[in-house]
Design a protein around this motif. Structure first.
Motif, mmCIF file in Angstrom:
data_model
loop_
_atom_site.group_PDB
_atom_site.id
_atom_site.type_symbol
_atom_site.label_atom_id
_atom_site.label_comp_id
_atom_site.label_asym_id
_atom_site.label_seq_id
_atom_site.Cartn_x
_atom_site.Cartn_y
_atom_site.Cartn_z
ATOM 1 N N UNK A 55 0.834 -1.199 0.000
ATOM 2 C CA UNK A 55 0.000 0.000 0.000
ATOM 3 C C UNK A 55 0.872 1.253 0.000
ATOM 4 N N UNK A 56 1.951 1.227 0.778
ATOM 5 C CA UNK A 56 2.838 2.388 0.828
ATOM 6 C C UNK A 56 3.398 2.710 -0.549
ATOM 7 N N UNK A 57 3.627 1.723 -1.360
ATOM 8 C CA UNK A 57 4.187 1.945 -2.697
ATOM 9 C C UNK A 57 3.171 2.543 -3.670
ATOM 10 N N UNK A 58 1.916 2.605 -3.255
ATOM 11 C CA UNK A 58 0.886 3.148 -4.148
ATOM 12 C C UNK A 58 0.589 4.611 -3.867
ATOM 13 N N UNK A 59 1.350 5.260 -2.992
ATOM 14 C CA UNK A 59 1.028 6.644 -2.648
ATOM 15 C C UNK A 59 1.154 7.589 -3.840
ATOM 16 N N UNK A 60 1.933 7.194 -4.848
ATOM 17 C CA UNK A 60 2.001 8.013 -6.056
ATOM 18 C C UNK A 60 0.847 7.727 -7.005
ATOM 19 N N UNK A 61 0.061 6.707 -6.688
ATOM 20 C CA UNK A 61 -1.141 6.382 -7.468
ATOM 21 C C UNK A 61 -2.320 6.263 -6.499
ATOM 22 N N UNK A 62 -2.753 7.358 -5.898
ATOM 23 C CA UNK A 62 -3.783 7.282 -4.858
ATOM 24 C C UNK A 62 -5.091 6.674 -5.347
ATOM 25 N N UNK A 63 -5.358 6.749 -6.642
ATOM 26 C CA UNK A 63 -6.588 6.154 -7.149
ATOM 27 C C UNK A 63 -6.621 4.641 -7.026
ATOM 28 N N UNK A 64 -5.435 4.025 -6.898
ATOM 29 C CA UNK A 64 -5.376 2.564 -6.772
ATOM 30 C C UNK A 64 -5.547 2.083 -5.328
ATOM 31 N N UNK A 65 -5.337 2.987 -4.373
ATOM 32 C CA UNK A 65 -5.341 2.553 -2.979
ATOM 33 C C UNK A 65 -6.679 1.926 -2.572
ATOM 34 N N UNK A 66 -7.828 2.588 -2.794
ATOM 35 C CA UNK A 66 -9.092 1.946 -2.392
ATOM 36 C C UNK A 66 -9.351 0.647 -3.136
ATOM 37 N N UNK A 67 -8.935 0.584 -4.387
ATOM 38 C CA UNK A 67 -9.114 -0.667 -5.124
ATOM 39 C C UNK A 67 -8.255 -1.790 -4.528
ATOM 40 N N UNK A 68 -7.047 -1.442 -4.131
ATOM 41 C CA UNK A 68 -6.172 -2.446 -3.521
ATOM 42 C C UNK A 68 -6.777 -2.958 -2.214
ATOM 43 N N UNK A 69 -7.267 -2.020 -1.385
ATOM 44 C CA UNK A 69 -7.922 -2.438 -0.143
ATOM 45 C C UNK A 69 -9.137 -3.318 -0.442
ATOM 46 N N UNK A 70 -9.928 -2.899 -1.417
ATOM 47 C CA UNK A 70 -11.149 -3.635 -1.736
ATOM 48 C C UNK A 70 -10.870 -5.020 -2.271
ATOM 49 N N UNK A 71 -9.918 -5.121 -3.191
ATOM 50 C CA UNK A 71 -9.577 -6.424 -3.756
ATOM 51 C C UNK A 71 -9.031 -7.354 -2.666
ATOM 52 N N UNK A 72 -8.184 -6.826 -1.785
ATOM 53 C CA UNK A 72 -7.641 -7.636 -0.707
ATOM 54 C C UNK A 72 -8.745 -8.087 0.248
ATOM 55 N N UNK A 73 -9.666 -7.177 0.577
ATOM 56 C CA UNK A 73 -10.778 -7.556 1.444
ATOM 57 C C UNK A 73 -11.674 -8.606 0.805
ATOM 58 N N UNK A 74 -11.953 -8.446 -0.494
ATOM 59 C CA UNK A 74 -12.757 -9.438 -1.213
ATOM 60 C C UNK A 74 -12.083 -10.800 -1.182
#
Length: 793
Positions: A718-737
């Motif tokens: 997640x820390x590596x996605x700070x330059x792509x903030x639009x991906x952060x919620x998707x990453x959280x969502x995919x991981x939760x799913x």
């Protein structure tokens, strides 16, 4: 945002609400086992993950929720109370799901309410992260450490409070979290504090109602004439009820030659089912006419030492009447106390061992003349699959090897199961004994015998080969009691089907085929059910399902009365399908409101998907493997969850130091997962020799050793996605799913392929994640701040 929060207030509130959520998750497992069946206990972990996963999506879709930590904590408290009311008031009958579609609506309503406390708790954690992004590492660690404390705290609370009252105690803790956070609103803070105190007072002082399935044995027994519940006691290991009624005369397998009375015995029920008669020695004259009495007919009575695996049943009374030196092994102290109080002439005279029998034998090295595996489970049609998901470590090949090795040279192992049509549990019992004897280098045909009554089948294993005297005594006992001998030394076909006559003697046919290595595989394939012996890596003795049964089960839906549509396994498969739909609907679909998935994100999202699958594919089997070590699922759940969550919190804090070594770290996690797949079985059996505290330490050490490195990849990714903030919620969502689906999918896969295979799948998932880790954006020094999910992996 409340600017007057101190440096400790926000982490303290987060820790409290996280502790409440995990304690509630552990308590749900107890409630589901009691109210319904063991099948539904596995849903508790999925419900918790679904709520936390949905909270991350909610925060991404509705940023206005950020900063409302106190409100979310108060919502978690209220939702816990509402969810419990839904469990009590919403009628749901799983036996009628195939006949009444409205039952699916009731189930959905219950699950929808049950997930709300976890949704609110996840919102609280996520809102706190958004409120103080500069302290995200401290807040996230507080959440995981609080969760670990809640998992352990639930076990402690369940020793002193009933499970429904523990739900209110969890609500009180969540209310206390809200009160801690409401520094800027003293009036609200006082009100919430009063509510927390009131909830705790009710939890401690009021007996709360609970509605059991009408098909549980306790529900049925309460309708007996003059039935009285004389004892009710809650423990983390289950609710214990003792019912006394003049109509309760259990004597499974009783010889038809017995003409005397069978006095009524109090019935001890665990989680409202599987009644154990607490038979007094003075009332057990009929026990001499049970198949298990064969052990005392075959061996001289002098200097006999008998081990009965778990308290309850007529076997212990039989041993006392025969003046044997009796040892009873039962890990539940409440069961031991009740047994001594209700049948003191049996259990007061016995040596009561407070641990699982396998652990006791490993630790003590004691040897016995007779070991009895009593018939504990009430009769259930195998096609119903009622016990499919219950792990049973007493009936694995490794267990039978240990039972046989614990016998003295002329010792006997006696195990009884129900007669089923077509044969299933009785033939699997025979196959297990055959496999154990072969593993010991013995010829099974020289050491085995079987007796069949009207409704039970008893397998007898002799440590030494049968002698002509043994054969004569066995034949005389069977004839005197009118028991059939499907297989015995010196007994031919005429003795196998003489008294309880079958049109075709399927038992002798099956037993002879299983004895011969040349015909064994064909016998397995020809059987209507899966009767292959089970092992510690897949200890589901009552899981007989075969996929070729599916068409028959589906065709019978709505036409025959069978619980769970004919197979407990298919219920779990259906639950997996529901988990996919619910998690997609609550996590992934709402994310579409943020817009389409950013281009080129497939590798990144696959990374987080693999982490979610990998973490649960390692954790869920570990929960089950540790059951053998600690003696009960509740202990295993608390120790493994607490250890892994606390360790993953440490790993998350350390993730900022990973830098460009993330692919290496994920690769190390894959190796550890593969090591767990191959090493947990031998480690568990070796650790059984130690004291209980040492076994807890071993389980905790494994959980921590896995949890620390498994906590790094998610936070670092997640820390590596700070330059792509639009991906952060998707990453959280995919991981939760992935976490929700993997929690249920792991249970399905464990039944099908075993623990090691699922953990090997987890190792593969981490290998995939490691291969993709290098393709994530360059690292940022911050840890995640945008969600309330419990990061998996």
């Amino acid at each position: 945002m409340d600017t007057r929060l101190t440096s400790w207030t926000l982490p303290a509130g987060v820790a409290l609400v996280s502790a409440a959520a995990l304690a509630l998750e552990v308590t749900y497992t107890r409630l589901f086992s009691l109210v319904y069946w063991h099948h539904f206990a596995v849903v508790a972990v999925g419900i918790g993950l679904l709520g936390f996963g949905a909270s991350g999506t909610a925060l991404a879709v509705a940023p206005s929720l950020a900063g409302r930590t106190a409100e979310a904590c108060a919502g978690a408290a209220a939702a816990a109370v509402v969810a419990y009311l839904g469990l009590v008031l919403i009628p749901f009958d799983p036996y009628r799901m195939a006949l009444e579609p409205v039952q699916a609506v009731s189930l959905s309503a219950q699950l929808g309410l049950l997930v709300l406390p976890f949704l609110c708790a996840g919102l609280a954690v996520g809102a706190a992260l958004a409120q103080r992004p500069g302290r995200a590492g401290r807040i996230y660690a507080a959440s995981l450490l609080g969760s670990a404390a809640g998992a352990l705290g639930a076990v402690g609370l369940l020793w002193v409070l009933p499970a429904p009252n523990v739900v209110l105690a969890c609500a009180a803790v969540a209310s206390a979290a809200a009160a801690v956070l409401l520094r800027a609103r003293p009036g609200w803070r006082a009100g919430i504090g009063i509510a927390a105190a009131a909830l705790m007072a009710v939890a401690v002082g009021v007996d709360l109602p609970l509605r059991l399935s009408p098909y549980k044995a306790l529900s049925v027994y309460r309708q007996f004439p003059d039935a009285r519940v004389i004892v009710t006691r809650w423990t983390p290991l289950g609710r214990l009820d003792v019912v006394r009624s003049s109509a309760f005369h259990p004597a499974a397998g009783l010889s038809t030659t017995y003409t005397g009375p069978v006095p009524p015995s109090p019935a001890l029920l665990i989680d409202g089912d599987q009644p154990r008669p607490l038979v007094a020695a003075s009332d057990a004259a009929y026990a001499d006419f049970l198949p298990q009495a064969v052990a005392f007919a075959l061996r001289d009575p002098s200097a006999r030492r008998v081990l009965v695996v778990s308290a309850g049943g007529p076997e212990a009374a039989l041993a006392v009447r025969r003046e044997a030196r009796l040892v009873v092994a039962d890990p539940d102290p409440a069961v031991r106390d009740i047994a001594r109080a209700v049948a003191p002439d049996v259990y007061g005279a016995a040596e009561m061992v407070g641990e699982d029998a396998r652990a006791y034998l490993r630790r003590s090295g004691d040897r016995f003349d007779v070991i009895i595996l009593p018939l504990r489970e009430s009769f259930q049609v195998v096609a119903a699959g009622t016990f499919s998901l219950a792990e049973t470590y007493a009936y694995t090949v490794e267990a039978f090897v240990e039972w046989i090795q614990a016998l003295r040279p002329e010792g006997l192992l006696v195990a009884t199961r129900w007669v089923q049509q077509p044969p299933s549990e009785e033939t699997r019992l025979w196959a297990t004994a055959v496999a154990a004897l072969e593993r010991l280098g013995l010829r099974p045909s020289d050491h085995l015998a079987a007796l069949r009554s009207l409704n039970t089948l008893t397998v007898v294993v002799s440590r030494s080969p049968w002698t002509p005297r043994d054969a004569a005594r066995l034949l005389a006992f069977a004839r005197a009691r009118r028991f059939d001998l499907p297989y015995a030394p010196g007994a031919g076909p005429a003795e196998a089907n003489r008294y309880h006559v079958l049109g075709r003697d399927v038992y002798r046919e099956a037993f002879l085929a299983l004895l011969d290595p040349r015909t064994r595989q064909e016998a397995y394939a020809r059987s209507a059910f899966d009767i292959r012996p089970v092992r510690d890596g897949r200890p589901f003795f009552f899981h007989f399902f075969r996929w070729r049964q599916t068409a028959e089960v589906l065709a019978a839906l709505g036409r025959t009365w069978q619980p769970f549509g004919g197979s407990g396994y298919l219920v779990l498969v259906a639950a997996l399908a529901v988990a996919v739909l619910l998690s997609a609907g609550m996590i992934l679909i709402p994310l579409r409101r943020l817009g389409p998935v950013p281009p080129g994100a497939s590798a990144t999202l696959t990374y987080f998907l693999a982490l979610g699958v990998g973490y649960l594919a390692v954790e869920i089997p570990l929960l089950h493997q540790v059951i053998l070590l600690l003696g009960h699922p509740t202990y295993a759940l608390a120790v493994v969850l607490a250890g892994m969550l606390a360790a993953s919190g440490i790993g998350s804090l350390a993730s900022t130091r990973v830098g460009g070594r993330l692919p290496v770290v994920v690769g190390v996690v894959a190796l550890l997962a593969a090591g767990a797949a191959g090493g947990m079985g031998p480690l568990t059996r070796a650790a059984l020799q130690g004291p209980w505290a040492g076994r807890v330490g071993t389980a905790a050490a494994v959980a921590v050793a896995l949890g620390v490195p498994m906590g790094v990849p998610f936070a670092a990714g997640i820390a590596r996605l700070r330059r792509q903030p639009g991906l952060v919620p998707w990453a959280w969502g995919v991981n939760g799913f992935a976490s929700v689906v993997a929690s249920m999918g792991s249970a399905v896969a464990m039944l099908q392929w075993g623990y090691e295979a699922v953990q090997a799948g987890g190792a593969l998932a981490y290998l995939i994640a490691g291969a993709l880790a290098a393709r994530l954006d360059s690292p940022s020094p911050s840890v995640p701040t945008a969600s309330g999910t419990r990061g998996r992996g």
